[in-house]
Design a protein around this motif. Structure first.
Motif, PDB file in Angstrom:
ATOM      1  N   GLN A 114      60.563-169.853 -87.814  1.00 54.84           N
ATOM      2  CA  GLN A 114      61.932-169.457 -87.480  1.00 54.84           C
ATOM      3  C   GLN A 114      62.999-170.327 -88.119  1.00 54.84           C
ATOM      4  OE1 GLN A 114      62.965-169.378 -83.247  1.00 54.84           O
ATOM      5  NE2 GLN A 114      63.615-167.253 -83.466  1.00 54.84           N
ATOM      6  N   LYS A 150      65.250-172.304 -90.902  1.00 55.07           N
ATOM      7  CA  LYS A 150      65.757-171.865 -92.202  1.00 55.07           C
ATOM      8  C   LYS A 150      64.870-172.354 -93.334  1.00 55.07           C
ATOM      9  CE  LYS A 150      69.961-171.723 -94.998  1.00 55.07           C
ATOM     10  NZ  LYS A 150      71.407-172.122 -95.086  1.00 55.07           N
ATOM     11  N   LEU A 156      61.699-170.225 -93.454  1.00 55.75           N
ATOM     12  CA  LEU A 156      61.952-168.893 -94.007  1.00 55.75           C
ATOM     13  C   LEU A 156      62.117-168.942 -95.525  1.00 55.75           C
ATOM     14  CD1 LEU A 156      64.412-167.549 -91.284  1.00 55.75           C
ATOM     15  CD2 LEU A 156      62.090-166.734 -91.717  1.00 55.75           C
ATOM     16  N   GLN A 212      61.241-162.448 -85.826  1.00 54.51           N
ATOM     17  CA  GLN A 212      62.184-161.389 -86.194  1.00 54.51           C
ATOM     18  C   GLN A 212      62.747-161.572 -87.597  1.00 54.51           C
ATOM     19  OE1 GLN A 212      65.375-160.830 -83.374  1.00 54.51           O
ATOM     20  NE2 GLN A 212      66.677-159.734 -84.814  1.00 54.51           N
ATOM     21  N   ASP A 213      63.221-162.756 -87.925  1.00 51.74           N
ATOM     22  CA  ASP A 213      63.857-162.978 -89.231  1.00 51.74           C
ATOM     23  C   ASP A 213      62.850-162.859 -90.372  1.00 51.74           C
ATOM     24  OD1 ASP A 213      66.298-163.361 -88.008  1.00 51.74           O
ATOM     25  OD2 ASP A 213      66.086-165.534 -87.909  1.00 51.74           O
ATOM     26  N   ASP A 269      62.022-159.133 -90.756  1.00 51.89           N
ATOM     27  CA  ASP A 269      63.175-158.449 -91.347  1.00 51.89           C
ATOM     28  C   ASP A 269      63.239-158.683 -92.849  1.00 51.89           C
ATOM     29  OD1 ASP A 269      66.002-157.263 -91.280  1.00 51.89           O
ATOM     30  OD2 ASP A 269      66.373-159.283 -92.027  1.00 51.89           O
TER      31      ASP A 269
END
Length: 520
Positions: free
Chosen positions: A140, A142, A145, A449-450, A453
Protein backbone atom coordinates in the motif's frame (compact mmCIF):
# COMPACT_ATOMS: atom_id res chain seq x y z
CA UNK A 1 -48.39 -49.08 25.34
CA UNK A 2 -50.60 -46.08 26.09
CA UNK A 3 -48.61 -44.89 29.09
CA UNK A 4 -45.33 -44.16 27.23
CA UNK A 5 -47.33 -42.39 24.53
CA UNK A 6 -48.98 -40.13 27.13
CA UNK A 7 -45.61 -39.33 28.66
CA UNK A 8 -44.22 -38.45 25.22
CA UNK A 9 -47.25 -36.29 24.44
CA UNK A 10 -46.96 -34.55 27.81
CA UNK A 11 -43.28 -33.79 27.29
CA UNK A 12 -44.01 -32.51 23.79
CA UNK A 13 -46.62 -30.11 25.14
CA UNK A 14 -44.23 -28.90 27.85
CA UNK A 15 -41.41 -28.31 25.35
CA UNK A 16 -43.75 -26.59 22.93
CA UNK A 17 -45.04 -24.34 25.67
CA UNK A 18 -41.50 -23.49 26.77
CA UNK A 19 -40.54 -22.68 23.21
CA UNK A 20 -43.57 -20.43 22.75
CA UNK A 21 -42.80 -18.67 26.02
CA UNK A 22 -39.20 -18.00 25.01
CA UNK A 23 -40.25 -16.93 21.52
CA UNK A 24 -42.79 -14.51 23.00
CA UNK A 25 -40.20 -13.03 25.36
CA UNK A 26 -37.81 -12.52 22.48
CA UNK A 27 -40.58 -11.01 20.34
CA UNK A 28 -41.69 -8.72 23.16
CA UNK A 29 -38.11 -7.61 23.72
CA UNK A 30 -37.72 -6.83 20.06
CA UNK A 31 -41.01 -4.93 20.11
CA UNK A 32 -39.52 -2.61 22.71
CA UNK A 33 -36.68 -1.75 20.35
CA UNK A 34 -37.05 0.78 17.56
CA UNK A 35 -35.78 -1.52 14.84
CA UNK A 36 -35.40 -0.40 11.23
CA UNK A 37 -38.31 -1.40 8.99
CA UNK A 38 -38.16 -4.69 7.16
CA UNK A 39 -40.15 -7.62 5.82
CA UNK A 40 -42.46 -9.63 8.06
CA UNK A 41 -40.83 -12.51 9.89
CA UNK A 42 -41.86 -16.06 10.69
CA UNK A 43 -41.15 -17.73 14.05
CA UNK A 44 -37.78 -19.53 14.12
CA UNK A 45 -37.01 -18.81 10.43
CA UNK A 46 -37.24 -15.05 10.59
CA UNK A 47 -36.74 -13.96 6.98
CA UNK A 48 -34.52 -16.81 5.77
CA UNK A 49 -37.35 -18.35 3.78
CA UNK A 50 -37.61 -15.15 1.73
CA UNK A 51 -34.02 -15.27 0.51
CA UNK A 52 -33.40 -17.14 -2.75
CA UNK A 53 -30.38 -19.37 -3.13
CA UNK A 54 -28.96 -17.25 -5.95
CA UNK A 55 -28.67 -13.49 -6.52
CA UNK A 56 -29.61 -12.58 -2.97
CA UNK A 57 -28.38 -9.04 -3.58
CA UNK A 58 -31.37 -8.45 -5.87
CA UNK A 59 -33.88 -9.52 -3.23
CA UNK A 60 -32.14 -7.36 -0.63
CA UNK A 61 -32.15 -4.44 -3.07
CA UNK A 62 -35.91 -4.86 -3.50
CA UNK A 63 -36.28 -4.69 0.29
CA UNK A 64 -34.22 -1.51 0.24
CA UNK A 65 -36.52 0.09 -2.32
CA UNK A 66 -39.56 -0.95 -0.28
CA UNK A 67 -38.42 -0.19 3.28
CA UNK A 68 -35.54 2.28 2.94
CA UNK A 69 -31.75 2.49 2.91
CA UNK A 70 -31.46 0.59 6.18
CA UNK A 71 -33.50 -2.60 6.51
CA UNK A 72 -33.85 -5.00 9.44
CA UNK A 73 -34.17 -8.74 8.91
CA UNK A 74 -33.90 -11.80 11.11
CA UNK A 75 -31.85 -14.76 9.88
CA UNK A 76 -32.88 -17.51 12.24
CA UNK A 77 -31.61 -16.20 15.60
CA UNK A 78 -29.29 -13.61 14.10
CA UNK A 79 -30.38 -10.00 13.55
CA UNK A 80 -29.21 -8.45 10.29
CA UNK A 81 -29.12 -4.88 9.02
CA UNK A 82 -28.96 -4.50 5.24
CA UNK A 83 -27.58 -1.23 3.88
CA UNK A 84 -28.36 -0.01 0.37
CA UNK A 85 -26.88 3.49 0.63
CA UNK A 86 -23.25 4.60 0.47
CA UNK A 87 -23.89 7.42 2.95
CA UNK A 88 -25.36 5.03 5.54
CA UNK A 89 -22.52 2.56 4.96
CA UNK A 90 -19.96 5.27 5.58
CA UNK A 91 -21.82 6.62 8.61
CA UNK A 92 -21.71 3.22 10.29
CA UNK A 93 -18.65 1.39 9.00
CA UNK A 94 -16.33 4.37 8.65
CA UNK A 95 -17.43 7.09 11.05
CA UNK A 96 -18.29 4.48 13.71
CA UNK A 97 -15.63 1.99 12.68
CA UNK A 98 -14.75 1.19 16.30
CA UNK A 99 -18.09 -0.60 16.58
CA UNK A 100 -18.53 -1.96 13.06
CA UNK A 101 -15.10 -3.31 12.06
CA UNK A 102 -15.36 -6.84 13.38
CA UNK A 103 -16.66 -9.94 11.65
CA UNK A 104 -19.26 -12.54 12.61
CA UNK A 105 -17.89 -16.00 13.27
CA UNK A 106 -18.21 -17.89 9.99
CA UNK A 107 -18.14 -21.50 11.08
CA UNK A 108 -18.17 -22.93 7.57
CA UNK A 109 -15.24 -21.01 6.14
CA UNK A 110 -13.09 -20.54 9.24
CA UNK A 111 -13.48 -23.79 11.15
CA UNK A 112 -14.53 -26.24 8.46
CA UNK A 113 -12.76 -24.89 5.37
CA UNK A 114 -9.59 -23.66 7.04
CA UNK A 115 -9.69 -19.92 6.36
CA UNK A 116 -9.27 -19.02 10.04
CA UNK A 117 -5.89 -17.37 9.38
CA UNK A 118 -7.29 -15.13 6.61
CA UNK A 119 -7.56 -11.47 7.58
CA UNK A 120 -10.84 -11.20 5.65
CA UNK A 121 -12.51 -13.50 8.18
CA UNK A 122 -10.81 -12.39 11.40
CA UNK A 123 -12.56 -10.47 14.16
CA UNK A 124 -11.18 -7.00 14.79
CA UNK A 125 -8.41 -7.77 17.26
CA UNK A 126 -4.63 -7.66 17.66
CA UNK A 127 -4.13 -10.48 15.20
CA UNK A 128 -6.15 -8.60 12.58
CA UNK A 129 -4.13 -5.44 13.14
CA UNK A 130 -0.89 -7.43 12.83
CA UNK A 131 -1.93 -8.90 9.47
CA UNK A 132 -3.26 -5.57 8.28
CA UNK A 133 0.05 -3.84 9.01
CA UNK A 134 2.00 -6.54 7.19
CA UNK A 135 -0.14 -6.20 4.09
CA UNK A 136 -0.27 -2.40 4.14
CA UNK A 137 3.49 -2.11 4.47
CA UNK A 138 3.99 -4.55 1.60
CA UNK A 139 1.55 -3.32 -1.04
CA UNK A 140 0.00 0.00 0.00
CA UNK A 141 2.88 2.41 0.49
CA UNK A 142 3.86 4.71 -2.37
CA UNK A 143 7.34 3.20 -2.59
CA UNK A 144 5.90 -0.32 -2.80
CA UNK A 145 3.45 0.67 -5.53
CA UNK A 146 6.24 2.24 -7.57
CA UNK A 147 8.41 -0.87 -7.14
CA UNK A 148 5.67 -3.02 -8.69
CA UNK A 149 5.54 -1.09 -11.95
CA UNK A 150 8.19 -3.12 -13.77
CA UNK A 151 6.26 -6.29 -12.90
CA UNK A 152 2.99 -4.76 -14.08
CA UNK A 153 4.56 -3.73 -17.39
CA UNK A 154 6.12 -7.16 -17.91
CA UNK A 155 2.91 -9.06 -17.24
CA UNK A 156 0.88 -6.65 -19.38
CA UNK A 157 3.13 -7.23 -22.38
CA UNK A 158 3.14 -10.97 -21.73
CA UNK A 159 -0.66 -10.86 -21.80
CA UNK A 160 -0.69 -8.92 -25.08
CA UNK A 161 1.71 -11.40 -26.66
CA UNK A 162 -0.37 -14.37 -25.49
CA UNK A 163 -3.68 -12.95 -26.65
CA UNK A 164 -2.17 -12.15 -30.04
CA UNK A 165 -1.12 -15.77 -30.43
CA UNK A 166 -4.31 -17.41 -29.10
CA UNK A 167 -7.14 -14.84 -28.83
CA UNK A 168 -9.88 -17.44 -28.29
CA UNK A 169 -8.29 -18.34 -24.96
CA UNK A 170 -8.71 -14.82 -23.58
CA UNK A 171 -10.11 -16.02 -20.25
CA UNK A 172 -7.06 -18.22 -19.64
CA UNK A 173 -4.77 -15.28 -20.39
CA UNK A 174 -6.71 -13.05 -17.98
CA UNK A 175 -6.44 -15.64 -15.21
CA UNK A 176 -2.72 -16.06 -15.80
CA UNK A 177 -2.18 -12.28 -15.74
CA UNK A 178 -4.02 -11.84 -12.44
CA UNK A 179 -2.33 -14.81 -10.78
CA UNK A 180 1.15 -13.96 -12.04
CA UNK A 181 1.09 -10.51 -10.45
CA UNK A 182 -0.01 -11.76 -7.04
CA UNK A 183 2.21 -14.84 -7.03
CA UNK A 184 5.35 -12.85 -7.75
CA UNK A 185 4.63 -10.23 -5.11
CA UNK A 186 3.56 -12.74 -2.50
CA UNK A 187 6.04 -15.57 -3.06
CA UNK A 188 8.60 -14.29 -5.55
CA UNK A 189 7.48 -17.02 -7.92
CA UNK A 190 7.17 -16.32 -11.65
CA UNK A 191 4.27 -17.99 -13.43
CA UNK A 192 5.16 -18.79 -17.01
CA UNK A 193 2.16 -20.91 -17.97
CA UNK A 194 -1.30 -21.97 -16.86
CA UNK A 195 0.16 -25.37 -16.00
CA UNK A 196 2.13 -23.91 -13.11
CA UNK A 197 1.55 -26.20 -10.13
CA UNK A 198 1.20 -23.39 -7.62
CA UNK A 199 -1.30 -21.61 -9.83
CA UNK A 200 -3.39 -24.78 -10.11
CA UNK A 201 -3.28 -25.33 -6.35
CA UNK A 202 -4.35 -21.75 -5.60
CA UNK A 203 -7.11 -21.67 -8.19
CA UNK A 204 -8.51 -24.98 -6.95
CA UNK A 205 -8.68 -23.67 -3.38
CA UNK A 206 -10.38 -20.40 -4.30
CA UNK A 207 -12.89 -21.85 -6.78
CA UNK A 208 -13.84 -24.70 -4.42
CA UNK A 209 -14.32 -22.22 -1.57
CA UNK A 210 -16.59 -19.93 -3.59
CA UNK A 211 -18.54 -22.86 -5.01
CA UNK A 212 -19.31 -24.35 -1.59
CA UNK A 213 -20.65 -21.43 0.40
CA UNK A 214 -20.25 -17.70 0.85
CA UNK A 215 -19.58 -16.24 4.32
CA UNK A 216 -22.75 -16.48 6.40
CA UNK A 217 -24.64 -18.40 3.74
CA UNK A 218 -24.92 -21.84 5.33
CA UNK A 219 -27.07 -23.22 8.12
CA UNK A 220 -24.02 -24.17 10.18
CA UNK A 221 -23.08 -20.47 10.45
CA UNK A 222 -26.32 -19.89 12.37
CA UNK A 223 -26.40 -23.22 14.22
CA UNK A 224 -22.76 -24.12 14.98
CA UNK A 225 -23.81 -27.38 16.65
CA UNK A 226 -24.36 -28.77 13.14
CA UNK A 227 -20.59 -28.99 12.66
CA UNK A 228 -20.67 -32.03 14.99
CA UNK A 229 -23.05 -34.00 12.74
CA UNK A 230 -21.78 -37.49 11.83
CA UNK A 231 -20.53 -37.52 8.24
CA UNK A 232 -22.82 -40.45 7.40
CA UNK A 233 -25.93 -38.61 8.52
CA UNK A 234 -28.38 -37.31 5.87
CA UNK A 235 -27.82 -33.59 5.37
CA UNK A 236 -24.11 -33.78 6.28
CA UNK A 237 -22.98 -33.36 2.69
CA UNK A 238 -21.79 -29.84 3.46
CA UNK A 239 -19.35 -31.27 6.01
CA UNK A 240 -17.88 -33.68 3.49
CA UNK A 241 -17.55 -30.93 0.90
CA UNK A 242 -16.00 -28.57 3.46
CA UNK A 243 -13.40 -31.21 4.35
CA UNK A 244 -12.42 -31.45 0.68
CA UNK A 245 -12.17 -27.67 0.44
CA UNK A 246 -10.01 -27.59 3.57
CA UNK A 247 -7.58 -30.02 1.96
CA UNK A 248 -7.14 -27.68 -1.01
CA UNK A 249 -6.92 -24.57 1.19
CA UNK A 250 -4.25 -26.24 3.28
CA UNK A 251 -2.21 -27.05 0.18
CA UNK A 252 -2.58 -23.46 -1.00
CA UNK A 253 -1.26 -22.13 2.31
CA UNK A 254 1.53 -24.67 2.74
CA UNK A 255 3.04 -25.40 -0.69
CA UNK A 256 4.19 -21.95 -1.84
CA UNK A 257 5.22 -21.09 1.72
CA UNK A 258 7.46 -24.16 1.82
CA UNK A 259 8.88 -23.15 -1.57
CA UNK A 260 9.95 -19.76 -0.25
CA UNK A 261 11.31 -21.26 2.95
CA UNK A 262 13.44 -23.76 1.05
CA UNK A 263 14.72 -21.10 -1.32
CA UNK A 264 15.70 -18.91 1.62
CA UNK A 265 17.65 -21.82 3.07
CA UNK A 266 19.57 -22.26 -0.20
CA UNK A 267 19.99 -18.53 -0.83
CA UNK A 268 17.91 -18.56 -4.03
CA UNK A 269 14.77 -16.78 -2.82
CA UNK A 270 13.57 -13.72 -4.73
CA UNK A 271 12.31 -10.73 -2.74
CA UNK A 272 8.67 -11.21 -1.78
CA UNK A 273 6.06 -10.60 0.89
CA UNK A 274 6.61 -14.06 2.37
CA UNK A 275 10.40 -14.01 2.29
CA UNK A 276 10.45 -10.61 3.99
CA UNK A 277 8.23 -11.85 6.82
CA UNK A 278 10.27 -15.04 7.23
CA UNK A 279 13.50 -13.07 7.45
CA UNK A 280 11.91 -10.67 9.91
CA UNK A 281 10.75 -13.58 12.06
CA UNK A 282 14.20 -15.13 12.03
CA UNK A 283 15.73 -11.90 13.36
CA UNK A 284 13.04 -11.02 15.86
CA UNK A 285 11.97 -12.45 19.18
CA UNK A 286 8.98 -14.57 18.20
CA UNK A 287 7.26 -15.97 21.27
CA UNK A 288 5.25 -18.58 19.38
CA UNK A 289 7.00 -19.77 16.18
CA UNK A 290 4.14 -22.08 15.13
CA UNK A 291 1.59 -19.28 15.47
CA UNK A 292 3.87 -16.89 13.57
CA UNK A 293 4.27 -19.42 10.77
CA UNK A 294 0.52 -19.85 10.47
CA UNK A 295 0.07 -16.07 10.43
CA UNK A 296 2.56 -15.67 7.60
CA UNK A 297 0.90 -18.45 5.61
CA UNK A 298 -2.54 -16.92 6.14
CA UNK A 299 -1.50 -13.37 5.25
CA UNK A 300 0.23 -14.57 2.09
CA UNK A 301 -2.60 -16.88 1.07
CA UNK A 302 -5.27 -14.22 1.41
CA UNK A 303 -3.36 -11.88 -0.90
CA UNK A 304 -3.81 -14.36 -3.72
CA UNK A 305 -7.34 -15.43 -2.83
CA UNK A 306 -8.65 -11.88 -2.40
CA UNK A 307 -6.81 -10.32 -5.31
CA UNK A 308 -6.76 -12.66 -8.25
CA UNK A 309 -10.42 -13.67 -8.57
CA UNK A 310 -11.77 -10.12 -8.36
CA UNK A 311 -9.21 -8.93 -10.94
CA UNK A 312 -10.36 -11.68 -13.30
CA UNK A 313 -13.96 -10.57 -12.78
CA UNK A 314 -13.25 -6.93 -13.63
CA UNK A 315 -11.15 -7.68 -16.72
CA UNK A 316 -13.61 -10.19 -18.16
CA UNK A 317 -16.43 -7.72 -17.50
CA UNK A 318 -14.46 -5.13 -19.47
CA UNK A 319 -14.29 -7.41 -22.50
CA UNK A 320 -18.01 -8.16 -22.30
CA UNK A 321 -18.88 -4.46 -22.01
CA UNK A 322 -16.73 -3.55 -25.00
CA UNK A 323 -18.26 -6.30 -27.14
CA UNK A 324 -21.73 -4.99 -26.30
CA UNK A 325 -20.76 -1.31 -26.64
CA UNK A 326 -18.32 -0.88 -29.56
CA UNK A 327 -18.95 2.87 -29.60
CA UNK A 328 -17.38 3.13 -26.14
CA UNK A 329 -14.37 1.11 -27.23
CA UNK A 330 -13.87 3.22 -30.32
CA UNK A 331 -14.03 6.42 -28.29
CA UNK A 332 -11.41 5.07 -25.86
CA UNK A 333 -9.19 4.05 -28.79
CA UNK A 334 -9.41 7.54 -30.26
CA UNK A 335 -8.44 9.13 -26.94
CA UNK A 336 -5.40 6.91 -26.50
CA UNK A 337 -4.27 7.46 -30.10
CA UNK A 338 -4.39 11.23 -29.53
CA UNK A 339 -2.02 10.82 -26.58
CA UNK A 340 0.41 8.22 -27.97
CA UNK A 341 0.18 8.98 -31.67
CA UNK A 342 0.08 5.26 -32.28
CA UNK A 343 3.88 5.14 -32.11
CA UNK A 344 4.18 3.80 -28.56
CA UNK A 345 2.20 1.95 -25.93
CA UNK A 346 0.54 3.87 -23.07
CA UNK A 347 2.21 3.97 -19.68
CA UNK A 348 1.38 5.18 -16.20
CA UNK A 349 2.62 8.67 -17.09
CA UNK A 350 -0.27 8.98 -19.56
CA UNK A 351 -3.05 8.27 -17.08
CA UNK A 352 -3.98 11.86 -16.28
CA UNK A 353 -4.32 12.61 -20.00
CA UNK A 354 -6.90 9.86 -20.52
CA UNK A 355 -10.06 11.07 -18.73
CA UNK A 356 -12.49 9.08 -20.86
CA UNK A 357 -10.65 5.84 -20.07
CA UNK A 358 -10.88 6.77 -16.39
CA UNK A 359 -14.66 7.05 -16.82
CA UNK A 360 -14.73 3.65 -18.52
CA UNK A 361 -13.05 2.08 -15.50
CA UNK A 362 -15.44 3.77 -13.09
CA UNK A 363 -18.43 2.61 -15.12
CA UNK A 364 -16.94 -0.88 -15.25
CA UNK A 365 -17.00 -1.15 -11.46
CA UNK A 366 -20.48 0.35 -11.29
CA UNK A 367 -22.07 -1.67 -14.10
CA UNK A 368 -21.05 -4.92 -12.48
CA UNK A 369 -19.38 -4.92 -9.08
CA UNK A 370 -17.27 -8.07 -8.60
CA UNK A 371 -18.38 -8.72 -4.98
CA UNK A 372 -22.11 -7.90 -4.80
CA UNK A 373 -22.60 -8.23 -1.02
CA UNK A 374 -19.08 -8.06 0.37
CA UNK A 375 -18.41 -9.81 3.67
CA UNK A 376 -20.74 -8.87 6.54
CA UNK A 377 -19.48 -6.64 9.35
CA UNK A 378 -20.57 -7.08 12.97
CA UNK A 379 -22.13 -4.67 15.45
CA UNK A 380 -19.90 -5.28 18.47
CA UNK A 381 -22.22 -3.38 20.81
CA UNK A 382 -25.77 -2.06 20.55
CA UNK A 383 -26.09 1.24 18.74
CA UNK A 384 -28.62 3.84 17.62
CA UNK A 385 -28.72 5.35 14.16
CA UNK A 386 -31.23 7.72 12.58
CA UNK A 387 -33.78 6.93 15.28
CA UNK A 388 -33.37 3.15 14.94
CA UNK A 389 -31.83 0.64 17.33
CA UNK A 390 -29.17 -1.73 16.01
CA UNK A 391 -28.89 -4.72 18.38
CA UNK A 392 -25.53 -6.02 19.49
CA UNK A 393 -24.38 -8.93 17.35
CA UNK A 394 -26.23 -7.76 14.24
CA UNK A 395 -24.80 -8.65 10.86
CA UNK A 396 -24.16 -5.45 8.92
CA UNK A 397 -24.57 -6.34 5.26
CA UNK A 398 -23.52 -3.71 2.71
CA UNK A 399 -25.46 -4.39 -0.48
CA UNK A 400 -22.81 -3.05 -2.83
CA UNK A 401 -24.73 -4.19 -5.89
CA UNK A 402 -27.75 -2.15 -4.78
CA UNK A 403 -25.56 0.91 -4.21
CA UNK A 404 -24.20 0.74 -7.77
CA UNK A 405 -27.67 0.22 -9.29
CA UNK A 406 -29.59 3.04 -7.60
CA UNK A 407 -31.68 4.90 -10.17
CA UNK A 408 -31.64 8.09 -8.10
CA UNK A 409 -27.83 8.16 -8.25
CA UNK A 410 -27.16 6.39 -11.56
CA UNK A 411 -30.08 6.87 -13.98
CA UNK A 412 -30.69 3.91 -16.28
CA UNK A 413 -28.21 1.77 -14.29
CA UNK A 414 -28.36 -1.28 -16.58
CA UNK A 415 -26.86 0.77 -19.43
CA UNK A 416 -23.07 0.95 -19.73
CA UNK A 417 -22.45 4.68 -20.06
CA UNK A 418 -19.03 6.04 -19.01
CA UNK A 419 -20.18 9.60 -19.79
CA UNK A 420 -22.15 9.64 -16.53
CA UNK A 421 -18.80 10.30 -14.79
CA UNK A 422 -17.71 13.06 -17.16
CA UNK A 423 -18.34 16.69 -16.25
CA UNK A 424 -19.32 19.23 -18.96
CA UNK A 425 -15.77 20.58 -19.09
CA UNK A 426 -14.30 17.17 -19.84
CA UNK A 427 -13.09 16.53 -16.29
CA UNK A 428 -13.75 13.30 -14.40
CA UNK A 429 -16.17 13.75 -11.51
CA UNK A 430 -15.00 12.49 -8.13
CA UNK A 431 -18.25 13.15 -6.29
CA UNK A 432 -19.59 9.62 -6.78
CA UNK A 433 -16.83 7.09 -7.30
CA UNK A 434 -17.79 3.39 -7.45
CA UNK A 435 -14.35 2.54 -6.11
CA UNK A 436 -15.54 3.96 -2.79
CA UNK A 437 -18.14 1.20 -2.68
CA UNK A 438 -16.75 -1.92 -4.32
CA UNK A 439 -13.53 -2.12 -2.30
CA UNK A 440 -15.31 -2.19 1.05
CA UNK A 441 -15.69 0.22 3.93
CA UNK A 442 -13.83 1.53 6.94
CA UNK A 443 -11.08 -0.54 8.49
CA UNK A 444 -12.12 -3.45 6.28
CA UNK A 445 -11.46 -1.66 2.99
CA UNK A 446 -9.28 -3.72 0.63
CA UNK A 447 -5.61 -2.82 1.29
CA UNK A 448 -4.71 -3.88 -2.26
CA UNK A 449 -7.07 -1.36 -3.87
CA UNK A 450 -4.39 0.91 -5.36
CA UNK A 451 -2.33 -1.99 -6.69
CA UNK A 452 -5.37 -3.64 -8.28
CA UNK A 453 -6.49 -0.33 -9.77
CA UNK A 454 -3.06 0.33 -11.33
CA UNK A 455 -2.74 -3.21 -12.71
CA UNK A 456 -6.21 -3.18 -14.26
CA UNK A 457 -5.76 0.31 -15.72
CA UNK A 458 -2.44 -0.55 -17.38
CA UNK A 459 -3.73 -3.74 -18.97
CA UNK A 460 -6.95 -2.15 -20.22
CA UNK A 461 -5.13 0.91 -21.59
CA UNK A 462 -2.72 -1.29 -23.52
CA UNK A 463 -5.47 -3.57 -24.76
CA UNK A 464 -7.40 -0.57 -26.08
CA UNK A 465 -4.25 0.75 -27.76
CA UNK A 466 -3.32 -2.49 -29.47
CA UNK A 467 -6.38 -4.70 -29.97
CA UNK A 468 -9.66 -4.58 -31.84
CA UNK A 469 -12.48 -6.21 -29.89
CA UNK A 470 -15.70 -7.19 -31.62
CA UNK A 471 -18.45 -9.78 -31.60
CA UNK A 472 -17.66 -13.31 -32.62
CA UNK A 473 -19.45 -14.79 -35.60
CA UNK A 474 -21.22 -18.08 -36.14
CA UNK A 475 -20.61 -20.45 -39.06
CA UNK A 476 -22.90 -18.36 -41.29
CA UNK A 477 -21.03 -15.14 -40.59
CA UNK A 478 -23.69 -13.68 -38.31
CA UNK A 479 -22.67 -11.74 -35.22
CA UNK A 480 -23.03 -13.53 -31.89
CA UNK A 481 -24.35 -11.03 -29.34
CA UNK A 482 -23.63 -12.16 -25.78
CA UNK A 483 -26.03 -11.31 -22.99
CA UNK A 484 -25.07 -9.05 -20.11
CA UNK A 485 -25.52 -11.85 -17.59
CA UNK A 486 -23.40 -12.72 -14.60
CA UNK A 487 -22.94 -15.62 -12.21
CA UNK A 488 -24.30 -15.62 -8.68
CA UNK A 489 -21.95 -15.99 -5.74
CA UNK A 490 -19.53 -14.25 -3.45
CA UNK A 491 -17.43 -13.18 -6.45
CA UNK A 492 -19.54 -12.68 -9.57
CA UNK A 493 -18.20 -13.16 -13.10
CA UNK A 494 -19.69 -12.72 -16.56
CA UNK A 495 -21.21 -15.95 -17.79
CA UNK A 496 -19.11 -17.55 -20.55
CA UNK A 497 -19.21 -15.59 -23.80
CA UNK A 498 -17.38 -15.42 -27.09
CA UNK A 499 -15.69 -12.47 -28.71
CA UNK A 500 -13.15 -11.69 -31.42
CA UNK A 501 -9.84 -10.09 -30.47
CA UNK A 502 -7.17 -9.17 -33.01
CA UNK A 503 -4.14 -6.83 -33.19
CA UNK A 504 -4.95 -3.51 -34.80
CA UNK A 505 -1.97 -3.62 -37.19
CA UNK A 506 1.39 -5.21 -37.94
CA UNK A 507 3.12 -2.21 -36.37
CA UNK A 508 1.24 -2.88 -33.13
CA UNK A 509 2.52 -6.46 -33.09
CA UNK A 510 6.07 -5.13 -33.42
CA UNK A 511 5.49 -2.63 -30.60
CA UNK A 512 4.31 -5.44 -28.33
CA UNK A 513 7.30 -7.58 -29.25
CA UNK A 514 9.76 -4.74 -28.64
CA UNK A 515 8.28 -3.87 -25.24
CA UNK A 516 8.14 -7.54 -24.22
CA UNK A 517 11.85 -7.84 -24.97
CA UNK A 518 12.70 -4.71 -22.98
CA UNK A 519 10.69 -5.84 -19.93
CA UNK A 520 11.51 -9.55 -20.09
Amino acid sequence: MLFPFLIQAFLTVILLGLFCHLAYRKWAGRRALRLPPGPLQLPILGNVHQLPQDYQEKTLARWGRQYGDIVFAQLFRTPAVIISSVSVAKDLMEKRSANYSSRPHFVLQTELMGWDSAITHMPYNDRFRKHRKWIQDAIQSKSALLSFRSLQYRETYTFLTSITESPDEFMSHIRRFAAALIMEITYGHTITSLNDQFLRIAERATTETVANGSPGSMLVDFFPILKHMPLWMPGAGFLRRAAQVKYHVRRMLDKPYDLVKNRLATGTASPSFTSALLEQASRGNVSNPEEEEEDIKGAAGVLFAAGSDTTVSVLSTFLLAMVLHPEVYQKAQTEIHQVTGGTRLPGFEDREQLPYLACVLKELLRWHCPVPLGIPHLASVSDEYSGYDIPQGSLIIPNIWAMTQRTDVFPDPSTFRPERFMEPGGQVTDSIDPANMVFGFGRRVCPGQDFADASIWLLIANMVATMDISRAQDTRGNDITPSASFTSGFVSHPKPFKCRISPRSASVIKLISDMSTIHA
